[in-house]
Design a protein around this motif. Structure first.
Motif, PDB file in Angstrom:
ATOM      1  N   VAL A 170       0.818  -1.216   0.000  1.00 38.69           N
ATOM      2  CA  VAL A 170       0.000   0.000   0.000  1.00 38.69           C
ATOM      3  C   VAL A 170       0.852   1.268   0.000  1.00 38.69           C
ATOM      4  O   VAL A 170       0.317   2.362  -0.121  1.00 38.69           O
ATOM      5  N   HIS A 171       2.173   1.110   0.177  1.00 38.09           N
ATOM      6  CA  HIS A 171       3.063   2.271   0.175  1.00 38.09           C
ATOM      7  C   HIS A 171       4.271   1.995  -0.718  1.00 38.09           C
ATOM      8  O   HIS A 171       4.624   0.848  -0.981  1.00 38.09           O
ATOM      9  N   ASP A 172       4.892   3.075  -1.170  1.00 41.74           N
ATOM     10  CA  ASP A 172       6.207   3.011  -1.798  1.00 41.74           C
ATOM     11  C   ASP A 172       7.187   3.776  -0.918  1.00 41.74           C
ATOM     12  O   ASP A 172       6.780   4.602  -0.090  1.00 41.74           O
ATOM     13  N   HIS A 173       8.468   3.482  -1.085  1.00 40.96           N
ATOM     14  CA  HIS A 173       9.506   4.218  -0.372  1.00 40.96           C
ATOM     15  C   HIS A 173      10.297   5.046  -1.386  1.00 40.96           C
ATOM     16  O   HIS A 173      10.611   4.579  -2.482  1.00 40.96           O
ATOM     17  N   GLU A 174      10.621   6.256  -0.992  1.00 44.89           N
ATOM     18  CA  GLU A 174      11.323   7.180  -1.885  1.00 44.89           C
ATOM     19  C   GLU A 174      12.553   7.739  -1.174  1.00 44.89           C
ATOM     20  O   GLU A 174      12.516   8.007   0.029  1.00 44.89           O
ATOM     21  N   LEU A 175      13.634   7.866  -1.923  1.00 40.93           N
ATOM     22  CA  LEU A 175      14.865   8.453  -1.383  1.00 40.93           C
ATOM     23  C   LEU A 175      14.915   9.937  -1.705  1.00 40.93           C
ATOM     24  O   LEU A 175      14.503  10.376  -2.792  1.00 40.93           O
ATOM     25  N   TRP A 176      15.462  10.716  -0.761  1.00 44.51           N
ATOM     26  CA  TRP A 176      15.577  12.164  -0.921  1.00 44.51           C
ATOM     27  C   TRP A 176      16.983  12.604  -0.530  1.00 44.51           C
ATOM     28  O   TRP A 176      17.598  12.032   0.372  1.00 44.51           O
ATOM     29  N   LEU A 177      17.465  13.606  -1.197  1.00 48.50           N
ATOM     30  CA  LEU A 177      18.758  14.215  -0.887  1.00 48.50           C
ATOM     31  C   LEU A 177      18.529  15.592  -0.276  1.00 48.50           C
ATOM     32  O   LEU A 177      17.780  16.399  -0.818  1.00 48.50           O
ATOM     33  N   VAL A 178      19.177  15.847   0.862  1.00 43.63           N
ATOM     34  CA  VAL A 178      19.170  17.180   1.468  1.00 43.63           C
ATOM     35  C   VAL A 178      20.624  17.644   1.512  1.00 43.63           C
ATOM     36  O   VAL A 178      21.404  17.179   2.358  1.00 43.63           O
ATOM     37  N   PRO A 179      21.045  18.538   0.602  1.00 45.74           N
ATOM     38  CA  PRO A 179      22.441  18.988   0.580  1.00 45.74           C
ATOM     39  C   PRO A 179      22.822  19.665   1.888  1.00 45.74           C
ATOM     40  O   PRO A 179      21.960  20.205   2.593  1.00 45.74           O
ATOM     41  N   PRO A 180      24.109  19.645   2.234  1.00 43.39           N
ATOM     42  CA  PRO A 180      24.543  20.334   3.459  1.00 43.39           C
ATOM     43  C   PRO A 180      24.357  21.839   3.320  1.00 43.39           C
ATOM     44  O   PRO A 180      24.418  22.396   2.232  1.00 43.39           O
ATOM     45  N   GLY A 181      24.109  22.465   4.440  1.00 42.87           N
ATOM     46  CA  GLY A 181      23.933  23.916   4.423  1.00 42.87           C
ATOM     47  C   GLY A 181      22.557  24.314   4.916  1.00 42.87           C
ATOM     48  O   GLY A 181      21.572  23.599   4.709  1.00 42.87           O
ATOM     49  N   GLU A 182      22.493  25.450   5.542  1.00 43.22           N
ATOM     50  CA  GLU A 182      21.237  25.937   6.104  1.00 43.22           C
ATOM     51  C   GLU A 182      20.253  26.296   4.996  1.00 43.22           C
ATOM     52  O   GLU A 182      20.607  26.918   3.993  1.00 43.22           O
ATOM     53  N   GLY A 183      19.008  25.881   5.192  1.00 43.30           N
ATOM     54  CA  GLY A 183      17.960  26.212   4.229  1.00 43.30           C
ATOM     55  C   GLY A 183      17.925  25.336   2.994  1.00 43.30           C
ATOM     56  O   GLY A 183      17.160  25.610   2.072  1.00 43.30           O
ATOM     57  N   ALA A 184      18.747  24.270   2.927  1.00 42.24           N
ATOM     58  CA  ALA A 184      18.749  23.389   1.754  1.00 42.24           C
ATOM     59  C   ALA A 184      17.415  22.655   1.643  1.00 42.24           C
ATOM     60  O   ALA A 184      16.855  22.204   2.649  1.00 42.24           O
ATOM     61  N   GLN A 185      16.920  22.523   0.442  1.00 40.06           N
ATOM     62  CA  GLN A 185      15.631  21.886   0.201  1.00 40.06           C
ATOM     63  C   GLN A 185      15.816  20.439  -0.245  1.00 40.06           C
ATOM     64  O   GLN A 185      16.759  20.108  -0.966  1.00 40.06           O
ATOM     65  N   PRO A 186      14.898  19.549   0.194  1.00 38.71           N
ATOM     66  CA  PRO A 186      14.989  18.141  -0.225  1.00 38.71           C
ATOM     67  C   PRO A 186      14.804  18.012  -1.734  1.00 38.71           C
ATOM     68  O   PRO A 186      14.013  18.741  -2.343  1.00 38.71           O
ATOM     69  N   GLN A 187      15.543  17.067  -2.318  1.00 36.15           N
ATOM     70  CA  GLN A 187      15.423  16.767  -3.748  1.00 36.15           C
ATOM     71  C   GLN A 187      15.201  15.269  -3.899  1.00 36.15           C
ATOM     72  O   GLN A 187      15.922  14.468  -3.325  1.00 36.15           O
ATOM     73  N   SER A 188      14.187  14.901  -4.659  1.00 39.56           N
ATOM     74  CA  SER A 188      13.852  13.485  -4.803  1.00 39.56           C
ATOM     75  C   SER A 188      14.907  12.756  -5.626  1.00 39.56           C
ATOM     76  O   SER A 188      15.345  13.237  -6.679  1.00 39.56           O
ATOM     77  N   LEU A 189      15.295  11.570  -5.130  1.00 37.79           N
ATOM     78  CA  LEU A 189      16.187  10.681  -5.872  1.00 37.79           C
ATOM     79  C   LEU A 189      15.421   9.526  -6.495  1.00 37.79           C
ATOM     80  O   LEU A 189      16.016   8.672  -7.139  1.00 37.79           O
ATOM     81  N   GLY A 190      14.104   9.512  -6.273  1.00 41.76           N
ATOM     82  CA  GLY A 190      13.269   8.504  -6.908  1.00 41.76           C
ATOM     83  C   GLY A 190      12.791   7.423  -5.954  1.00 41.76           C
ATOM     84  O   GLY A 190      13.318   7.239  -4.858  1.00 41.76           O
ATOM     85  N   VAL A 191      11.776   6.707  -6.406  1.00 39.26           N
ATOM     86  CA  VAL A 191      11.215   5.575  -5.665  1.00 39.26           C
ATOM     87  C   VAL A 191      12.158   4.392  -5.800  1.00 39.26           C
ATOM     88  O   VAL A 191      12.725   4.144  -6.875  1.00 39.26           O
ATOM     89  N   ILE A 192      12.347   3.645  -4.708  1.00 38.85           N
ATOM     90  CA  ILE A 192      13.221   2.476  -4.755  1.00 38.85           C
ATOM     91  C   ILE A 192      12.387   1.207  -4.605  1.00 38.85           C
ATOM     92  O   ILE A 192      11.398   1.175  -3.874  1.00 38.85           O
ATOM     93  N   ALA A 193      12.797   0.177  -5.326  1.00 36.06           N
ATOM     94  CA  ALA A 193      12.086  -1.099  -5.294  1.00 36.06           C
ATOM     95  C   ALA A 193      12.659  -1.975  -4.195  1.00 36.06           C
ATOM     96  O   ALA A 193      13.877  -2.219  -4.162  1.00 36.06           O
ATOM     97  N   PRO A 194      11.833  -2.456  -3.276  1.00 34.70           N
ATOM     98  CA  PRO A 194      12.333  -3.307  -2.189  1.00 34.70           C
ATOM     99  C   PRO A 194      13.002  -4.577  -2.716  1.00 34.70           C
ATOM    100  O   PRO A 194      12.585  -5.150  -3.729  1.00 34.70           O
ATOM    101  N   GLY A 195      14.064  -4.987  -2.015  1.00 40.52           N
ATOM    102  CA  GLY A 195      14.731  -6.243  -2.340  1.00 40.52           C
ATOM    103  C   GLY A 195      15.564  -6.219  -3.601  1.00 40.52           C
ATOM    104  O   GLY A 195      15.902  -7.266  -4.138  1.00 40.52           O
ATOM    105  N   THR A 196      15.906  -5.040  -4.094  1.00 42.23           N
ATOM    106  CA  THR A 196      16.665  -4.948  -5.347  1.00 42.23           C
ATOM    107  C   THR A 196      17.922  -4.123  -5.151  1.00 42.23           C
ATOM    108  O   THR A 196      18.114  -3.467  -4.126  1.00 42.23           O
ATOM    109  N   GLN A 197      18.766  -4.168  -6.162  1.00 44.15           N
ATOM    110  CA  GLN A 197      19.921  -3.271  -6.227  1.00 44.15           C
ATOM    111  C   GLN A 197      19.835  -2.536  -7.551  1.00 44.15           C
ATOM    112  O   GLN A 197      19.686  -3.156  -8.610  1.00 44.15           O
ATOM    113  N   GLU A 198      19.879  -1.228  -7.508  1.00 43.39           N
ATOM    114  CA  GLU A 198      19.693  -0.427  -8.712  1.00 43.39           C
ATOM    115  C   GLU A 198      20.860   0.521  -8.925  1.00 43.39           C
ATOM    116  O   GLU A 198      21.502   0.962  -7.978  1.00 43.39           O
ATOM    117  N   ARG A 199      21.105   0.819 -10.202  1.00 45.55           N
ATOM    118  CA  ARG A 199      22.101   1.814 -10.598  1.00 45.55           C
ATOM    119  C   ARG A 199      21.346   2.943 -11.286  1.00 45.55           C
ATOM    120  O   ARG A 199      20.651   2.716 -12.273  1.00 45.55           O
TER     121      ARG A 199
END
Length: 244
Positions: A170-199
């Motif tokens: 019923v849910h997906d998991h998504e990775l996000w990047l928050v660069p170092p520094g004050e006020g940095a905004q999250p950036q989506s790295l995409g949905v990841i598939a459980p049990g897999t390895q992706e490039r």
């Protein structure tokens, strides 16, 4: 041929295992075990990333020269159709199996020779610090399982080992990047598939934000990912990118 004073590098332990994985030589339980270690052990995931970076320029072309399974099958089929005496045919069939093992074994042996070209020597400067892989190990709840995230700066690629993650339907998991520094905004790295390895290939702008100290967030989202790519849903785990 070796040069006096320079011994051919002999790989063993984790170095050999990482090299075999990078060359795609592992199968079955061995492959699953290595993927599990990459998810749990950032240092080992980084070692694999280093070997993938070293071997990448060589694996694109040489891989095409490797005989395909169809070629081996054709050889075996032609041997079976031969009208010669059984004993030479059996001998040749055995040689086919030996040739296959030699082909795989030679690839492993080649890793040691190739290492001389890629490992820094006394006269070769080491890679610049900003070219080192970045690794984040993201713990999953109160379990020993982890998601391994490795960034390869020289190729702007992200390796995600999610073998410890399971789907609930019923849910997906998504990775996000928050660069170092004050006020940095999250950036989506995409949905990841459980049990897999992706490039994943990152666009240059996003890749420039992958720096030491950046936060990697794992959020729980509706199926298909976050509707609003500017803000993550509930964050269930996080890690920090660091050089190895």
């Amino acid at each position: 041929m070796s040069t006096p004073g320079h011994d051919m590098p002999e790989l063993s332990g984790d170095e050999l295992l990482a090299a075999e994985y990078a060359m795609g030589l592992l199968e079955g339980e061995d492959l699953l075990a290595v993927r599990g270690r990459m998810a749990r052990e950032p240092a080992f995931a980084g070692l694999v990333a280093q070997w993938e970076t070293r071997l990448a320029p060589l694996l694109d072309e040489p891989a095409r020269a490797a005989p395909s399974p169809e070629v081996w099958s054709r050889i075996a089929g032609e041997l079976e159709e031969r009208d010669e005496a059984p004993s030479p045919v059996v001998l040749l069939q055995r040689r086919v199996a030996v040739w296959q093992r030699i082909a795989a074994g030679s690839a492993v042996a080649a890793v040691a020779a190739v290492a001389l070209l890629f490992l820094p020597s006394g006269n070769t400067p080491a890679p610049a610090p900003d070219a080192s892989p970045l690794v984040a190990s993201i713990p999953i709840a109160d379990t020993p399982l982890r998601i391994g995230v490795t960034f390869l700066p020289e190729r702007d690629e992200l390796l995600v080992a999610a073998s410890g993650l399971t789907a609930d339907g019923v849910h997906d998991h998504e990775l996000w990047l928050v660069p170092p520094g004050e006020g940095a905004q999250p950036q989506s790295l995409g949905v990841i598939a459980p049990g897999t390895q992706e490039r994943v290939s990152l666009d240059p702008e996003l890749a420039r934000s992958m720096r030491q100290g950046a936060q990697i967030l794992l959020s729980q989202e509706p199926l298909g990912g976050a509707p609003d790519k500017s803000a993550p849903g509930p964050v269930v785990a996080q890690g920090t990118l660091a050089t190895i």
